[in-house]
Design a protein around this motif. Structure first.
Motif, PDB file in Angstrom:
ATOM      1  N   THR A 116       0.663  -1.353   0.241  1.00 49.66           N
ATOM      2  CA  THR A 116       0.547  -0.090   0.279  1.00 49.66           C
ATOM      3  C   THR A 116       0.821   1.013  -0.190  1.00 49.66           C
ATOM      4  OG1 THR A 116       0.041  -0.158   2.736  1.00 49.66           O
ATOM      5  CG2 THR A 116      -1.894  -1.641   1.128  1.00 49.66           C
ATOM      6  N   LEU A 117       1.875   0.947   0.279  1.00 49.25           N
ATOM      7  CA  LEU A 117       3.078   2.326   0.305  1.00 49.25           C
ATOM      8  C   LEU A 117       3.404   2.329  -0.812  1.00 49.25           C
ATOM      9  CD1 LEU A 117       4.262   1.897   4.440  1.00 49.25           C
ATOM     10  CD2 LEU A 117       2.009   4.449   3.161  1.00 49.25           C
ATOM     11  N   ILE A 118       4.137   0.890  -1.311  1.00 45.67           N
ATOM     12  CA  ILE A 118       5.245   1.077  -2.769  1.00 45.67           C
ATOM     13  C   ILE A 118       4.746   0.061  -3.431  1.00 45.67           C
ATOM     14  CG2 ILE A 118       6.711  -0.183  -1.213  1.00 45.67           C
ATOM     15  CD1 ILE A 118       9.679   1.114  -2.980  1.00 45.67           C
ATOM     16  N   ASP A 152      17.999   8.695  -3.251  1.00 50.77           N
ATOM     17  CA  ASP A 152      16.843   7.695  -2.722  1.00 50.77           C
ATOM     18  C   ASP A 152      16.233   7.401  -1.119  1.00 50.77           C
ATOM     19  OD1 ASP A 152      16.470   7.621  -5.425  1.00 50.77           O
ATOM     20  OD2 ASP A 152      17.890   5.415  -5.141  1.00 50.77           O
ATOM     21  N   LEU A 153      16.992   7.495  -0.531  1.00 46.98           N
ATOM     22  CA  LEU A 153      17.375   6.729   1.217  1.00 46.98           C
ATOM     23  C   LEU A 153      16.874   8.775   1.680  1.00 46.98           C
ATOM     24  CD1 LEU A 153      20.514   5.603   1.566  1.00 46.98           C
ATOM     25  CD2 LEU A 153      17.541   4.496   1.954  1.00 46.98           C
ATOM     26  N   GLY A 154      16.198   9.794   1.255  1.00 48.93           N
ATOM     27  CA  GLY A 154      16.088  10.786   1.753  1.00 48.93           C
ATOM     28  C   GLY A 154      16.734  12.049   2.114  1.00 48.93           C
ATOM     29  N   ILE A 155      18.470  11.548   1.847  1.00 46.77           N
ATOM     30  CA  ILE A 155      19.525  12.587   2.680  1.00 46.77           C
ATOM     31  C   ILE A 155      19.409  13.505   1.166  1.00 46.77           C
ATOM     32  CG2 ILE A 155      21.515  12.852   3.018  1.00 46.77           C
ATOM     33  CD1 ILE A 155      22.007  10.030   4.116  1.00 46.77           C
ATOM     34  N   GLU A 156      19.081  14.874   1.212  1.00 45.60           N
ATOM     35  CA  GLU A 156      19.328  16.040   0.561  1.00 45.60           C
ATOM     36  C   GLU A 156      21.216  15.967   0.441  1.00 45.60           C
ATOM     37  OE1 GLU A 156      16.550  19.549   1.052  1.00 45.60           O
ATOM     38  OE2 GLU A 156      15.170  17.584   1.077  1.00 45.60           O
ATOM     39  N   VAL A 157      21.375  16.760  -0.996  1.00 45.47           N
ATOM     40  CA  VAL A 157      22.733  17.503  -1.202  1.00 45.47           C
ATOM     41  C   VAL A 157      22.214  18.546  -1.143  1.00 45.47           C
ATOM     42  CG1 VAL A 157      24.439  17.986  -3.221  1.00 45.47           C
ATOM     43  CG2 VAL A 157      22.916  15.177  -3.182  1.00 45.47           C
ATOM     44  N   LEU A 179      14.299  -1.046  -4.464  1.00 48.01           N
ATOM     45  CA  LEU A 179      13.924  -1.116  -6.159  1.00 48.01           C
ATOM     46  C   LEU A 179      13.860   0.174  -7.330  1.00 48.01           C
ATOM     47  CD1 LEU A 179      11.176  -2.889  -4.250  1.00 48.01           C
ATOM     48  CD2 LEU A 179      13.201  -3.719  -5.696  1.00 48.01           C
ATOM     49  N   LYS A 180      14.551   0.831  -6.931  1.00 46.71           N
ATOM     50  CA  LYS A 180      13.997   2.613  -7.429  1.00 46.71           C
ATOM     51  C   LYS A 180      12.938   2.988  -8.094  1.00 46.71           C
ATOM     52  CE  LYS A 180      19.152   2.052  -9.084  1.00 46.71           C
ATOM     53  NZ  LYS A 180      19.201   0.985  -9.011  1.00 46.71           N
ATOM     54  N   THR A 181      11.947   2.390  -6.809  1.00 46.92           N
ATOM     55  CA  THR A 181      10.720   2.579  -7.139  1.00 46.92           C
ATOM     56  C   THR A 181      10.302   3.742  -5.847  1.00 46.92           C
ATOM     57  OG1 THR A 181      10.076   0.737  -7.882  1.00 46.92           O
ATOM     58  CG2 THR A 181       8.374   1.453  -7.177  1.00 46.92           C
ATOM     59  N   PRO A 182       9.575   4.785  -6.515  1.00 43.46           N
ATOM     60  CA  PRO A 182       9.311   5.320  -4.766  1.00 43.46           C
ATOM     61  C   PRO A 182       7.895   5.175  -4.085  1.00 43.46           C
ATOM     62  CG  PRO A 182       8.502   6.153  -6.937  1.00 43.46           C
ATOM     63  CD  PRO A 182       9.133   4.889  -7.545  1.00 43.46           C
TER      64      PRO A 182
END
Length: 804
Positions: free
Chosen positions: A10-12, A440-445, A191-194
């Motif tokens: 339900t989330l991914i 992808d892990l939510g860590i911003e540059v 999985l490279k799936t949001p």
């Protein structure tokens, strides 16, 4: 931690089998210890499909049977004999195919086989609800109202598809993954799936008829607190889908409101609490510390005594909840509840951990709060819970969201260099791949240069605080198995091995003690502070207290090995093991002003007989000399020959000696005071010795000096000295060694007499002296001259009378 694959979907979007997903998670650091198949009904309706009855005719040889042809989506219709009175052509029905196992309600499972019934072939079974475990009605077959194609699994029609649940061994550093959303975040990178958060667009405030105000008195313990009210709810049993989701992960449904808070906790990782709004006295929530000694009854009906350090959620008059840990008995949701207040907060992990440990309460909420939750998930989880409660319990949102957040928690800024990342990983995986994984892990540059990155790490990544942590995040997603090993594998740093190695010396001494009948013990460094209290009940300032102790008997760090050793003796003596020789090499702890010190000591205990009862020798009690001899052997093995002794003033010893080397105290040996033994309820006489193990290791001489054995004979001469009782053998030995350094090889006592034949307060000591010249044979003249000088100095320095 249990994670439902069906729930994750339900989330991914996941199109891989559970086993493959489990391997991906394990490789990424979320070790899947097992995968369980959870079925809503026994068998999960396997082998049962939706079919359409094409024809139906009476059985030629049985009035109550019908012969049908049924399309189950396989091309050729199946011939099925059916005994239900309501079967008819054109119906959509549930068909159990050949090989399927049925689990009827109240009956034993049985398997469908191809057979002949009164001569007619039957290739399956058209089912009633009780025959497949969905109910108790046996009045006829189930007739379905559906447009689903023939051959569709029946489990899909009934929403009873089996679920596969991952049992994940969550490590303490992965607090961010303690939910389905947390696992979905990792799968997004793998999985490279949001992933997608639940839709919250339906959240709308209907009215503001039920406002609840919020006040935070301790903002350090509770940086953020939010809430909203829902009025007109009907507390009852949860719908089946909600119960199934909770049961799949091992939770028992309670009621629809409480089930929703549990659901959101395991979905988003944000603990919630639902209050009966009518029990919030004064219409006000106050987040504050408890009054010292206040009584509070929790949901398990246990009355607990609170500490001033415990954070509570209170109304205008009294506490209602132990914040982040456990609810109160009188503030929760019941069947009579009509209006609720939903709490969503962020608490300091340290405070929650202390309260949980002190009161011995472990809950799903405290598990997450004490490891660190996401302060930015507070409002999302609150809206999600409010919408779900409206869905399953009705009602309407009757207040604006109250969100008290005076000082927002800022994300962590970490500077990393590509060179360091490549060095720690062991190979260059590419700058683009590194940035992709982190994003992808939510860590911003935040910034990028040719040398590296400035990263913004979200608060839910509680374990990512430094460059090495970032590298670990990259590596676990990239895959440890994808790192190739060089043919010339080398390390950039090799620690130096200590010489001499303390571990080798320690083992050598331990082996020697064991060879002499001493058993090694390992005791707890935590101890009871009452052992160290004086007559007025005060503890010494150097005692190190434990702030969040689990037991009042283990509330301090030990100052000495004495009491933990006596506890071992008591345990054995109480079990009729009274002849004991034990030792321990362990730490003691001391507070020195604002600093803390740790030191290692070797402690030996001797009580009862020095040897077990045997026909070969008479039994005798262990004595001072037995233990002192053992200490001298240890000092010899530690290459510490030149030490002196004098009477000991050790606070725990009734009498004994102290071993010294210059101004350094090597150790003590003597008899433990009765008062010390009594504190631990040991009634036997106990000889005790301790050595400064840190000093002995630091000053161990690894090199041995050898010399050739002398070719010339040694000579022994004896003297009998009458001395004051206060004169020790060590004093006699020191005088002798000062007088004659070259020829004197050994001094030994072979007899001591105290009695009525000599003056009171005196003792007679018989001593042997071993003389040897390593360059020539000793003459009588040299021997007599040496002995005369020794006698003169004994008379002059010690007041000795030479008995001739």
């Amino acid at each position: 931690m249990r994670i439902s694959l069906d729930w994750l979907k339900t989330l991914i979007s996941i199109n891989k089998p559970a086993q493959e997903v489990g391997k991906l998670l394990t490789d990424a650091g979320l070790e899947v210890e097992g995968i369980d198949t959870v079925e809503v009904v026994p068998g999960g309706l396997k082998g049962m499909v939706i079919g359409e009855v094409l024809t139906c005719a009476k059985h030629p040889d049985a009035d109550k049977l019908s012969v049908t042809t049924v399309d189950i989506g396989e091309g050729d219709p199946k011939h099925i004999v059916c005994g239900a009175p309501n079967v008819a052509a054109g119906q959509k029905v549930v068909v159990a195919t050949v090989g399927a196992t049925l689990y009827p309600a109240g009956g034993e499972p049985f398997q469908i086989k191809k057979s002949k019934i009164r001569g007619a072939v039957s290739e399956g079974m058209i089912c009633a609800e009780d025959e497949i475990g969905l109910g108790t009605d046996h009045g006829g077959i189930m007739v379905l109202d559906t447009d689903l194609p023939n051959g569709t699994p029946a489990a899909q029609y009934f929403g009873l598809a089996s679920d596969e649940v991952f049992e994940i061994g969550l490590t303490p550093n992965r607090a961010d993954a303690a939910s389905h959303l947390g696992v979905a975040r990792d799968l997004q990178a793998l999985l490279k799936t949001p992933y997608q958060l639940p839709d919250l667009s339906g959240f709308k405030v209907a009215n503001t008829n039920l406002p609840i105000s919020v006040e935070i008195e301790n903002v350090e313990a509770c940086p953020r607190y939010a809430g909203v009210t829902v009025s007109g709810v009907k507390v009852q049993e949860s719908p089946k889908w909600l119960q199934q989701r909770l049961r799949a992960i091992g939770l028992s449904p309670i009621n629809n409101v409480v089930d929703v808070t549990n659901y959101v906790l395991h979905e988003l990782g944000q603990p919630l609490h639902a209050f009966d709004a009518a029990k919030i006295k004064g219409g006000k929530i106050i987040v504050k510390n408890a009054a010292e000694g206040a009584k509070f009854t929790t949901l398990d009906s246990v009355e607990r005594t609170l500490r001033a350090e415990d954070l509570t959620i209170s109304n205008a008059e009294e506490p209602m909840v132990l914040a982040g840990v456990f609810g109160g008995l009188n503030s929760g949701v019941t069947e009579e509840t009509q209006n609720i207040f939903i709490e969503s907060a962020y608490f300091s992990p340290a405070g929650i951990r202390k309260t949980s440990q002190t009161h011995g309460i472990k809950t799903d909420s405290s598990f997450r709060f004490e490891r660190g939750t996401d302060p930015n998930m507070v409002i999302t989880a609150l809206k999600r819970a409010a919408l779900l409660i409206q869905e399953v319990a009705g009602g309407e949102i009757s207040s604006e969201i109250v969100d008290v957040y005076p000082t927002p928690v800022e994300p962590t800024q970490i500077q990393v260099s590509y060179a360091r990342i490549n060095q720690l990983i062991g190979q260059n995986i590419g700058e683009d791949r590194i940035k992709e994984i982190l994003t992808d892990l939510g860590i911003e540059v935040a910034e990028e240069t040719a040398e590296g990155l400035l990263l913004t790490v979200p608060p839910y990544k509680v374990d990512v605080t430094r460059e090495a942590d970032v590298v670990e995040e990259v590596l676990r997603i990239y895959g440890y198995n994808n790192i190739t090993l060089s043919e010339n594998l080398a390390a950039s740093y090799l620690a130096q091995f200590p010489n001499p190695d303390p571990e080798v010396i320690t083992k050598r001494i331990a082996d020697s003690l064991a060879a002499n009948g001493y058993l090694e013990m390992i005791t707890n460094s935590l101890t009871n502070s009452n052992y160290y209290k004086d007559s007025e009940g005060n503890t010494p300032s150097e005692l190190v207290p434990i702030l969040n102790y689990n037991s009042e008997d283990l509330d301090a760090m030990r100052l000495t090995l004495v009491y933990s050793g006596l506890e071992v003796l008591r345990h054995n003596i109480n079990r009729r093991q009274r002849d004991l020789k034990v030792f321990e090499i362990g730490k003691v702890y001391r507070k020195d002003g604002e600093k803390f010190k740790e030191n290692n000591y070797l402690a030996l205990f001797l009580t009862g007989n020095k040897a077990s009862e045997s026909w070969q020798q008479a039994t005798s009690k262990g004595s001072f000399h037995d233990l002192a001899g053992q200490i001298q052997q240890v000092l010899t093995l530690c290459r510490q020959p030149n030490y002196t002794t004098k009477p000991s003033e050790h606070p725990y010893l009734a009498g004994g000696v102290v071993y010294q080397k210059g101004d350094v105290t090597l150790g003590h040996v003597g008899l433990l005071k009765d008062s010390v033994c009594k504190q631990v309820d040991v009634k036997e006489q106990v000889w005790y010795a301790e050595l400064n193990w840190d000093y002995l290791l630091r000053n161990y001489k690894d090199k041995l000096v050898f010399e050739e054995l002398s070719k010339f004979p040694e000579v022994r001469r004896d003297l009998s000295l009458v001395l004051d009782k206060t004169v020790t053998f060590d004093q006699i030995k020191q005088v002798a060694q000062r007088v004659e350094r070259k020829l004197l090889q050994d001094v030994n006592v072979f007899d001591v007499y105290e009695g009525d034949k000599i003056e009171s307060g005196k003792k007679a000591i018989a001593i042997s002296f071993t003389l040897q010249d390593k360059s020539q044979t000793l003459t009588d003249k040299v021997i007599d001259s040496t002995m005369n000088r020794l006698m003169q100095q004994f008379e002059h320095q010690l007041g000795a009378v030479i008995r001739k």
